[in-house]
Design an enzyme around this catalytic site. Structure first.
Site, short mmCIF file in Angstrom:
data_model
loop_
_atom_site.label_atom_id
_atom_site.label_comp_id
_atom_site.label_asym_id
_atom_site.label_seq_id
_atom_site.Cartn_x
_atom_site.Cartn_y
_atom_site.Cartn_z
N PRO A 188 15.28 -8.51 -25.10
CA PRO A 188 14.45 -9.64 -25.48
C PRO A 188 13.24 -9.75 -24.57
O PRO A 188 13.36 -9.71 -23.36
CB PRO A 188 15.38 -10.83 -25.29
CG PRO A 188 16.74 -10.25 -25.09
CD PRO A 188 16.52 -8.93 -24.50
N GLU A 189 12.10 -9.84 -25.18
CA GLU A 189 10.87 -10.09 -24.45
C GLU A 189 10.51 -11.56 -24.72
O GLU A 189 11.31 -12.30 -25.31
CB GLU A 189 9.77 -9.14 -24.92
CG GLU A 189 10.19 -7.66 -24.81
CD GLU A 189 9.12 -6.68 -25.24
OE1 GLU A 189 7.93 -6.98 -25.08
OE2 GLU A 189 9.48 -5.61 -25.74
#
Length: 268
Positions: free
Chosen positions: A2-3
DNA sequence: AGATATTCCTGGAGGC
DNA sequence: TGCCTCCAGGAATATC
């Protein structure tokens, strides 16, 4: 995994279940994440009421009325599941609310982390103190200052959370493509004129990804199980060999031990 | 300062 | 079906 957009999407999903709710249960099923889960998690959270949720870079924040803030990082494979029909072996932390809702922090690779901080000390926390500005607050001039004199490749500098916080491999590749900048170029040599294309490109790609609900790859989903559709919009990421509008093709190479995808024709 | 490698983990994809 | 190797949204650490 996840960014920033995936964390933002996650926080928005959690907000619908947690905000304003009293926490009635906390269970650490597997405490050995990247760091050990705090031992006093249950003692400090059970009975507390959630007063708000937020995000800083790739960290999610859950504030309580006891002046505690739970800080989570999803690492490469972390996600929150809402009201899972059955538990998974990688559901490491469970939180229950007074409405009978259940949240499960699922993280197969266990690169994620959970910390519990005093709310007033969040900004000084060792995880936050070194971070650069949020991408949405960034200006071309500030990025120019932060890159000044740096010889390292712009791709690697944009991944450095001390320069700008929240970008990861996907969105760095996509933003450099949109801005027409070669990922190998030395950071300090990128002109202000080009940064005036890059900074809006970063903001646009992040905003579009948030709007699309994030990028679902192997194991990412929003907490309610909905998929993120931004992965349909990748121009270069994971698209080695794909045709580019310029007539060339997307290429992949290794930088800092990770893959970079770019179009040699468009990115100079 | 920078480039590179290694480590923490599990699981999916693809080759045979 | 299995076994193997390689690779993956991150980040800290070591070494040259």
């Amino acid at each position: 995994m996840p960014e920033l957009p995936e964390v933002e999407t996650t926080v928005r999903g959690l907000r619908t279940v947690l905000d304003g709710r009293r926490l009635t249960g906390v269970e650490a099923r597997r405490p050995d994440l990247r760091r050990a889960l705090p031992e006093d998690l249950g003692q400090r959270l059970i009975g507390a009421t959630v007063t708000g949720l937020g995000r800083r870079a790739k960290y999610g924040l859950v504030h309580t009325d006891r002046d505690d803030t739970l800080v989570f990082h999803l690492g490469m494979s972390g996600r929150w599941r809402i009201d899972p029909s059955e538990l998974d072996k990688h559901d490491h932390l469970l939180i229950e609310t007074d409405e009978g809702r259940t949240l499960a922090l699922n993280d197969p690779r266990r690169f994620g982390s959970v910390d519990l901080l005093r709310t007033g000390e969040v900004d000084r926390w060792s995880g936050f103190a070194p971070l650069g500005p949020e991408p949405f607050d960034l200006t071309p001039e500030e990025l120019k200052r932060r890159l000044a004199g740096r010889e390292a490749a712009i791709k690697l500098l944009l991944l450095d959370q001390r320069i700008v916080a929240g970008l990861g491999n996907i969105y760095v590749c996509e933003a450099l493509f949109r801005a027409g900048i070669n990922p190998k170029r030395a950071g300090g040599t990128v002109s202000l004129e080009r940064l005036r294309r890059l900074v809006p490109a970063i903001k646009a790609v992040l905003a579009e990804a948030i709007e699309a609900g994030g990028s679902t790859l192997r194991d990412y989903a929003q907490p309610d199980g909905a998929l993120g559709y931004f992965s349909k919009s990748f121009a270069v990421y994971d698209r080695e060999g794909a045709p580019c509008g310029c007539g060339g093709a997307v290429r992949r190479f290794a930088q800092g031990g990770r893959s970079t995808w770019y179009c040699p024709g468009c990115q100079r």
